[in-house]
Design a protein around this motif. Sequence first.
Motif, PDB file in Angstrom:
ATOM      1  N   ASP A  23       0.830  -1.214   0.000  1.00  0.00           N
ATOM      2  CA  ASP A  23       0.000   0.000   0.000  1.00  0.00           C
ATOM      3  C   ASP A  23       0.860   1.258   0.000  1.00  0.00           C
ATOM      4  O   ASP A  23       0.464   2.294  -0.531  1.00  0.00           O
ATOM      5  CB  ASP A  23      -0.941   0.000   1.206  1.00  0.00           C
ATOM      6  N   SER A  24       2.033   1.173   0.609  1.00  0.00           N
ATOM      7  CA  SER A  24       2.902   2.354   0.695  1.00  0.00           C
ATOM      8  C   SER A  24       3.415   2.784  -0.676  1.00  0.00           C
ATOM      9  O   SER A  24       3.807   3.939  -0.860  1.00  0.00           O
ATOM     10  CB  SER A  24       4.090   2.065   1.623  1.00  0.00           C
ATOM     11  N   SER A  26       1.545   2.602  -3.455  1.00  0.00           N
ATOM     12  CA  SER A  26       0.405   2.850  -4.336  1.00  0.00           C
ATOM     13  C   SER A  26       0.506   4.146  -5.131  1.00  0.00           C
ATOM     14  O   SER A  26       0.042   4.192  -6.277  1.00  0.00           O
ATOM     15  CB  SER A  26      -0.896   2.816  -3.524  1.00  0.00           C
ATOM     16  N   PRO A  27       1.096   5.260  -4.587  1.00  0.00           N
ATOM     17  CA  PRO A  27       1.191   6.475  -5.410  1.00  0.00           C
ATOM     18  C   PRO A  27       2.020   6.294  -6.677  1.00  0.00           C
ATOM     19  O   PRO A  27       1.854   7.041  -7.639  1.00  0.00           O
ATOM     20  CB  PRO A  27       1.858   7.488  -4.461  1.00  0.00           C
ATOM     21  N   HIS A  28       2.928   5.327  -6.674  1.00  0.00           N
ATOM     22  CA  HIS A  28       3.809   5.115  -7.827  1.00  0.00           C
ATOM     23  C   HIS A  28       3.219   4.131  -8.839  1.00  0.00           C
ATOM     24  O   HIS A  28       3.748   4.014  -9.943  1.00  0.00           O
ATOM     25  CB  HIS A  28       5.172   4.593  -7.369  1.00  0.00           C
ATOM     26  N   TYR A  31       2.408   4.890 -12.585  1.00  0.00           N
ATOM     27  CA  TYR A  31       3.545   5.152 -13.457  1.00  0.00           C
ATOM     28  C   TYR A  31       4.296   3.873 -13.839  1.00  0.00           C
ATOM     29  O   TYR A  31       5.275   3.940 -14.583  1.00  0.00           O
ATOM     30  CB  TYR A  31       4.514   6.127 -12.773  1.00  0.00           C
ATOM     31  N   ARG A  37       2.316  -3.291 -13.147  1.00  0.00           N
ATOM     32  CA  ARG A  37       1.097  -2.881 -12.436  1.00  0.00           C
ATOM     33  C   ARG A  37       0.207  -4.098 -12.176  1.00  0.00           C
ATOM     34  O   ARG A  37      -0.365  -4.248 -11.098  1.00  0.00           O
ATOM     35  CB  ARG A  37       0.340  -1.837 -13.266  1.00  0.00           C
ATOM     36  N   GLY A 463      10.828   9.710  -9.858  1.00  0.00           N
ATOM     37  CA  GLY A 463      10.260   9.932  -8.529  1.00  0.00           C
ATOM     38  C   GLY A 463      11.098   9.399  -7.392  1.00  0.00           C
ATOM     39  O   GLY A 463      10.577   9.114  -6.326  1.00  0.00           O
ATOM     40  N   CYS A 519      11.358  16.004  -5.488  1.00  0.00           N
ATOM     41  CA  CYS A 519      11.587  14.559  -5.525  1.00  0.00           C
ATOM     42  C   CYS A 519      12.935  14.185  -4.922  1.00  0.00           C
ATOM     43  O   CYS A 519      13.034  13.247  -4.136  1.00  0.00           O
ATOM     44  CB  CYS A 519      11.497  14.044  -6.961  1.00  0.00           C
ATOM     45  N   SER A 524       7.500  17.998   0.255  1.00  0.00           N
ATOM     46  CA  SER A 524       6.311  18.442  -0.455  1.00  0.00           C
ATOM     47  C   SER A 524       6.588  19.763  -1.170  1.00  0.00           C
ATOM     48  O   SER A 524       7.473  20.533  -0.765  1.00  0.00           O
ATOM     49  CB  SER A 524       5.160  18.631   0.527  1.00  0.00           C
TER      50      SER A 524
END
Length: 557
Positions: A23-24, A26-28, A31, A37, A463, A519, A524
């Motif tokens: 889950d950690s 998931s933001p990537h 891409y 994926r 990233g 990055c 942020s």
Amino acid sequence: MVRADSLMEIDMDSAPSALRMLDSMSPHVPYLSKSRRMRYELLRAKAMNKSNVYFRSDSTMKEVAAYYSHHGTPNEKMMAWYLLGCVYRDLGEAPAALEYYQKAAACADTTAEDCDYSILNKIYAQSAIVLHSQKLIDEELDMWHKAEYCGKRAHNIRMAISAFENTVRIYYALNDYNKVMQISDSASSAYLNSGYKDKAARAIFIQIDIYLKRGDIKNAEACLHKYEKYGDIFSSPGNVKPGLELYYYYKGLSLLASNRVDSAEYYFRKMLTGSARDEKEAAYRGLLSVYRSRRNSDSVFHYARLYCDANDSSWLRLTSSEAQRVQSLYRYTRNRQQAELREREVSELRLMIVFLSVISLIVVLELYMWHRRRSFRMKSLLLEKNRMYSDLLHRSGEISRELSAALGENSRLASELEASGRRLRAELDKMQDMSSTDADWASLQKLMESDLIKNLHDQAAHGRSAGQKDWSRLNTYVENRYPRFLSFINNLGSNSLSQNEKKVAILIKLHFLSSEISCLLDISPQNLSNIRRRLNLKLFGSSRTSELDRNIRDCKN
């Protein structure tokens, strides 16, 4: 993803950690390439299933199963269809779950040395559980036998014994108590021989019920004693672990049969603290027996009524479950009919397309052959004339023609490169929100000759943040290339810069974009904006961050 997959294979308790790890990232995921994926979604569903997290939607796993139906190894195909079956299991669609379990089993390559029999064992075990809910006894028994075989092939003795032990409930439902006793004894012995004392004790728990029904109190108490001593059932003295509350009921029945009424009442009342309705029904039945033995008519009437109410509730729940089973079967049948209808329509359309394609191919082939024959005739007539003309052209104009072509091509190429360069500079200026001078452009070209700078741009594009070694190398690079600038930002006295502020100043000097800096520093955009404002104030006495990039790049080197 590899680490998460390895982690969840250690034991069931490690699966939630693997799920958090997946889950950690998931933001990537958006891409990633499609193959990675799909691999991520497959592993995440696997971790959810092992962590007992209920699936709420079938959309993702349908996409994953469709992908792996044409890609991946047989084991991956098997896992994808198995997890889709688990999704429908959680959604209450038993027939659909069975269908996909069957598809999963069909993907197994049992002739291969790396065939994952552990997964195959789970597929058959889950199929058996669904078949049990559908009251398909013969099919369920067959699935447990296949699960037992796969457990042995996987060299997992506990898995094989567990599958064998689960056949007990089939024979119990058929009232074949002799078979129940035989299987539970065999399972208990097998567990004991493999070193699983707790499971060996739990395997004979069902015998307590049978002994009590036969009035064999001595053997019932002996089984209870083994269960208590070796079963690892207590969370604290006198209190069993959640899910094992049925022990209180049989303990109470055993004590009641031995005329220890007060002790029996104590255990029946412990069952009332549970939240499950089946536990309350058993507790009321036990207390009814207690007060019947005491001939207390008021309490007998009271607990008889409570027992009847609990029994009615159980009957209604069973009826509702049966209605849901029929409804699920109806929905599955209707969806299957619609799917078959769509499949027929697609087949007919495909046949029509093939037919039209063949006709078109024949027409095109005929036209091609006609054109080829006509061209051949024309070529034959002009061949000699063309050859003579070609020789004359070759001899008379070869040198001048090649020279002109080369000069023209170089001139055009230079113009195109110059125009491309102007467009590139304009695009870079737009991205940096400033107008670059010729000196800026030359500086940027010089910077891009460094492997370190190229690598940092690549890391930012993917990233990834810069590591300690990267910062150390970058500091050395700036010290050699911009020594005066590095001395300037390091010696500000009371306005000294923090580590992050120094890093931001250096990256701006090296023409990195703000998004790249976020990055590389793993901060942020808002945090970076605050750092830029403080940086401009400390270095140049202004809080207008729009001036910072030009100020730093114009700064002394």
